[in-house]
Structures are given as C-alpha cells and as structure tokens.
Design a protein around this motif. Structure first.
Motif, PDB file in Angstrom:
ATOM      1  N   THR A  84      21.393   3.057  51.955  1.00 47.77           N
ATOM      2  CA  THR A  84      20.404   4.027  51.467  1.00 47.77           C
ATOM      3  C   THR A  84      19.655   3.420  50.289  1.00 47.77           C
ATOM      4  N   ILE A  85      18.347   3.489  50.371  1.00 49.76           N
ATOM      5  CA  ILE A  85      17.495   2.976  49.286  1.00 49.76           C
ATOM      6  C   ILE A  85      16.642   4.142  48.801  1.00 49.76           C
ATOM      7  N   TYR A  86      16.539   4.264  47.490  1.00 47.99           N
ATOM      8  CA  TYR A  86      15.779   5.379  46.903  1.00 47.99           C
ATOM      9  C   TYR A  86      14.445   4.873  46.372  1.00 47.99           C
ATOM     10  N   TYR A  87      13.422   5.671  46.552  1.00 53.55           N
ATOM     11  CA  TYR A  87      12.073   5.283  46.123  1.00 53.55           C
ATOM     12  C   TYR A  87      11.446   6.387  45.268  1.00 53.55           C
ATOM     13  N   ASP A  88      10.641   5.961  44.291  1.00 54.04           N
ATOM     14  CA  ASP A  88       9.924   6.958  43.483  1.00 54.04           C
ATOM     15  C   ASP A  88       8.633   7.369  44.196  1.00 54.04           C
ATOM     16  N   GLU A  89       7.800   8.147  43.527  1.00 57.57           N
ATOM     17  CA  GLU A  89       6.601   8.686  44.187  1.00 57.57           C
ATOM     18  C   GLU A  89       5.587   7.604  44.543  1.00 57.57           C
ATOM     19  N   LYS A  97      19.000   8.780  42.415  1.00 59.62           N
ATOM     20  CA  LYS A  97      19.322   9.279  43.750  1.00 59.62           C
ATOM     21  C   LYS A  97      18.466  10.481  44.134  1.00 59.62           C
ATOM     22  N   HIS A  98      17.915  11.149  43.126  1.00 58.07           N
ATOM     23  CA  HIS A  98      17.106  12.326  43.422  1.00 58.07           C
ATOM     24  C   HIS A  98      15.614  12.009  43.342  1.00 58.07           C
ATOM     25  N   SER A  99      15.289  10.742  43.518  1.00 51.82           N
ATOM     26  CA  SER A  99      13.871  10.375  43.456  1.00 51.82           C
ATOM     27  C   SER A  99      13.138  10.891  44.705  1.00 51.82           C
ATOM     28  N   ASN A 123      12.715  13.536  49.794  1.00 51.10           N
ATOM     29  CA  ASN A 123      13.892  14.220  49.252  1.00 51.10           C
ATOM     30  C   ASN A 123      13.717  15.726  49.173  1.00 51.10           C
ATOM     31  N   SER A 124      12.459  16.175  49.012  1.00 54.04           N
ATOM     32  CA  SER A 124      12.245  17.620  48.931  1.00 54.04           C
ATOM     33  C   SER A 124      12.515  18.297  50.271  1.00 54.04           C
ATOM     34  N   ASP A 125      12.560  17.489  51.355  1.00 52.26           N
ATOM     35  CA  ASP A 125      12.822  18.057  52.673  1.00 52.26           C
ATOM     36  C   ASP A 125      14.313  18.189  52.968  1.00 52.26           C
ATOM     37  N   MET A 126      15.135  17.653  52.062  1.00 48.74           N
ATOM     38  CA  MET A 126      16.577  17.736  52.296  1.00 48.74           C
ATOM     39  C   MET A 126      17.286  18.141  51.013  1.00 48.74           C
ATOM     40  N   ALA A 127      18.426  18.786  51.161  1.00 48.12           N
ATOM     41  CA  ALA A 127      19.213  19.186  49.994  1.00 48.12           C
ATOM     42  C   ALA A 127      19.644  17.925  49.256  1.00 48.12           C
ATOM     43  N   PRO A 128      19.850  17.988  47.922  1.00 53.44           N
ATOM     44  CA  PRO A 128      20.132  16.788  47.137  1.00 53.44           C
ATOM     45  C   PRO A 128      21.216  15.880  47.716  1.00 53.44           C
ATOM     46  N   GLU A 129      22.309  16.448  48.147  1.00 52.29           N
ATOM     47  CA  GLU A 129      23.396  15.604  48.648  1.00 52.29           C
ATOM     48  C   GLU A 129      23.507  15.664  50.166  1.00 52.29           C
ATOM     49  N   GLN A 130      22.466  16.210  50.798  1.00 53.90           N
ATOM     50  CA  GLN A 130      22.543  16.353  52.254  1.00 53.90           C
ATOM     51  C   GLN A 130      22.482  14.994  52.938  1.00 53.90           C
ATOM     52  N   GLU A 131      23.392  14.761  53.818  1.00 55.31           N
ATOM     53  CA  GLU A 131      23.421  13.519  54.570  1.00 55.31           C
ATOM     54  C   GLU A 131      22.896  13.811  55.960  1.00 55.31           C
TER      55      GLU A 131
END
Lengths: 175, 163
Positions: A84-89, A97-99, A123-131
């Motif tokens: 999993t890779i996280y990206y900003d706007e 992780k909540h980017s 990320n707004s389309d999924m719950a914060p810890e939703q896998e």
C-alpha cells in the motif's frame, strides 16, 4: 398610478427571483464542473502512477518489498502480501495513512507468470481503516472468489490496472 | 415623510443592498471557481504531456529487439539517456538530455560526438534526471517549468539490453 406601481414591484420581485434562480443553477453547474475536473486530474495522475508502478513491479519478479525499494519509495506498507502506497492531493508519495489517495497492489504468483492488480482509491471513498478485502484478497490467497461471500462493501477504485508478467522478466501482457 | 414611509424606504434600501451583496458574492465565487477550473484544466493538459512522454519513452526503448539502454553524464554534470539501436548495418545512438530549458533529442551514429546542430528540443522542462536503479529498470524524473515533479519508470525487458 397605484396599479403601475404595483406592477413595477411585481416585475422587480420577478427579476430578483429569476436572478437568484439562475445564479443557483450556474453555481451548481460550476461546482459540478469543478468537482469533475478535480476527479479527471486525479484520474490522470492515477493512470500515470499506476503505469509507473507497473513498470517497477515488472522488474521485481513478484517481490513487493524489492519493488518498493527499486522505485525509491520512502513510505509504504506491506501487509498481508499487499503493498500500500499513500499519496497526497498532488499525487506525491506521503507517509500519512489518511492522505488523499492510496494505491493497493496485490499479486498472485503462478508457476510461469505473476498477476498484478493495482488499484487506486480515494481515501474519502473508504473508511479510514477499511481494507478492500473481498474478491482480491481471496484470489491472492489462491481461493475461489465469490463476491456474494464478502463481508464488507468493496469501495469503488478510482482506477484499476491488472496485468500479467512472465516470471523472471521478459514479455508482459496487460489487460 | 411619515414613520411608515421611512421604514419602507429603509427596508427597500436594505433589500437593494442585500441583493447587491448576493450578486457581488456570487460574482466573486464565479471568478474564483472559474479560475480553479481553468487552472485545473491547464494542469490536466500538462499532466497529459507527461503521460505521453512516459508512453513515448516506453515505445522508443521497446521498439526494437536490438536496442541497448544506458544512462550517461554530459560533462559530468548533465544527466542523459542513451538508446542505442542497430539499423541499416549501422549502430545509432539517440541521446536525451536537458539544455536551455528543453529536453533535447539528438540522433547520431555511434561513436560520433553530439553537437548542438544534432539536437532538437522535444519538451520544455526545468530539470531532468535519468537513472537505472537496476539493470532492467529506468527511472526518469522530470520537473515541469511550473516546478511540478513527475517520476516514471520504464521496465527494460530481457530482449532489450540495459547497461
């Protein structure tokens, strides 16, 4: 005199109401176009990122940790055979992780080839810890997939890329 | 003017001012959102250029079995990408490097020095870097004139030589 004054007042009220209505419609249209262009930009960047991740993965021979190292990723998570890779706007790799966006990469190793699955989520389309653990997770573990057995609602990815790569490099097939 | 007329007059003034304020705020909102939409559409155009650039390099590297890909340094300062190919009984090299704010392309016969006359500008950039984190992976880092960074990788299949 009284009648013409009253008519004038009606006209003024009608004009104000018309102006407010057209303004409301125009604001709505403009906001909708703003949202759509933001989504289109995110999709463009996701396509570029997914394509470059795919290239790095082809060189890794199925080793996700090695792929991340090859691509010079500073921040990433490898958990449950999933990178999993996280990206900003701005679609720059982020340690948060909540980017805004995240790329989830799964792979299934076969005897002769590896199947990679790259999915970009907002990320707004999924719950914060939703896998996104449904058909993909099952298929990653070599199990039969059945969408009706899923416990969670699978979030809709912003962009998905699935491709097959011959083990040990060489020709790749994308679809 | 009695008190009732005065109140009505004040009310009218307040309504007109209120209406003007709404129109003014709406105009400001239109201007700001319009600018945002315009900027985003320009950014999309720019992003598309780099999506096309990534596809272009992928295609250039993979178009022939005999290609060899390597990175080089011009004068020890300027990062360059060299794609070597064999055609018509000759070895050719295509060089890509940054000069004068543009990514330059120069196609020369192998062993020939690259001169300014051989170059053609292909993409406006403020920075470009080519590296190979492994022998089968090329990393291309571009910074647009607007200072947006784009990094993309190109896998070099076995049938293409990496150096």
């Amino acid at each position: 005199m009284e009648n013409s004054r009253s008519l004038f007042q009606y006209l003024v009220i009608a004009t104000v109401v018309f102006c407010l209505l057209t303004t409301a419609v125009a604001v709505n249209l403009l906001m909708s176009s703003s949202r759509q262009i933001d989504n289109a930009y995110a999709l463009d960047r996701a396509v570029l990122e997914a394509s470059t991740l795919a290239e790095g993965l082809k060189s890794s021979n199925g080793d996700l940790s090695f792929a991340a190292e090859l691509m010079g990723l500073e921040y990433f998570d490898i958990h449950n055979r999933k990178l999993t890779i996280y990206y900003d706007e701005d679609m720059a790799v982020s340690k948060e992780k909540h980017s805004t966006y995240r790329a989830v990469i799964r792979r299934k190793i076969h005897d002769l080839y590896i199947v990679y699955n790259i999915k970009f989520f907002k990320n707004s389309d999924m719950a914060p810890e939703q896998e996104p653990k449904t058909a993909d997770a099952a298929s990653d573990n070599g199990q039969d997939t059945d969408a009706s057995n899923t416990e969670t609602v699978k979030p809709e990815p912003l962009y998905a890329l699935r491709f097959k790569c011959i083990r040990g490099g060489g020709i790749d097939v994308e679809w | 003017m009695d008190i009732t007329e005065k109140k009505i007059f004040t009310l009218k003034i307040v309504l007109i001012m209120g209406f003007t304020a709404v129109l003014l705020l709406t105009a400001i909102f239109f201007a700001l959102t319009g600018v945002h939409v315009y900027e985003m559409s320009k950014t999309r155009e720019t992003t598309q250029i780099y999506v096309d650039a990534a596809s272009y390099f992928k295609e250039e590297i993979r178009k022939s079995d005999g290609n060899v890909v390597r990175t080089a340094s011009l004068g020890g300062l300027v990062s360059a990408l060299v794609i070597e190919d064999y055609r018509d009984g000759q070895y050719y090299e295509t060089w890509y490097f940054l000069r004068d704010g543009y990514l330059q392309k120069a196609a020369v016969q192998k062993g020939t020095d690259v001169s300014a006359a051989d170059t053609e500008p292909v993409l406006a950039l403020s920075a470009a870097d080519f590296s190979m984190p492994s022998e089968d992976l090329l990393r291309i880092s571009f910074t647009s004139p607007e200072k947006d960074a784009y990094v993309f990788h190109v896998h070099i299949p076995d049938y293409i030589g990496g150096a």
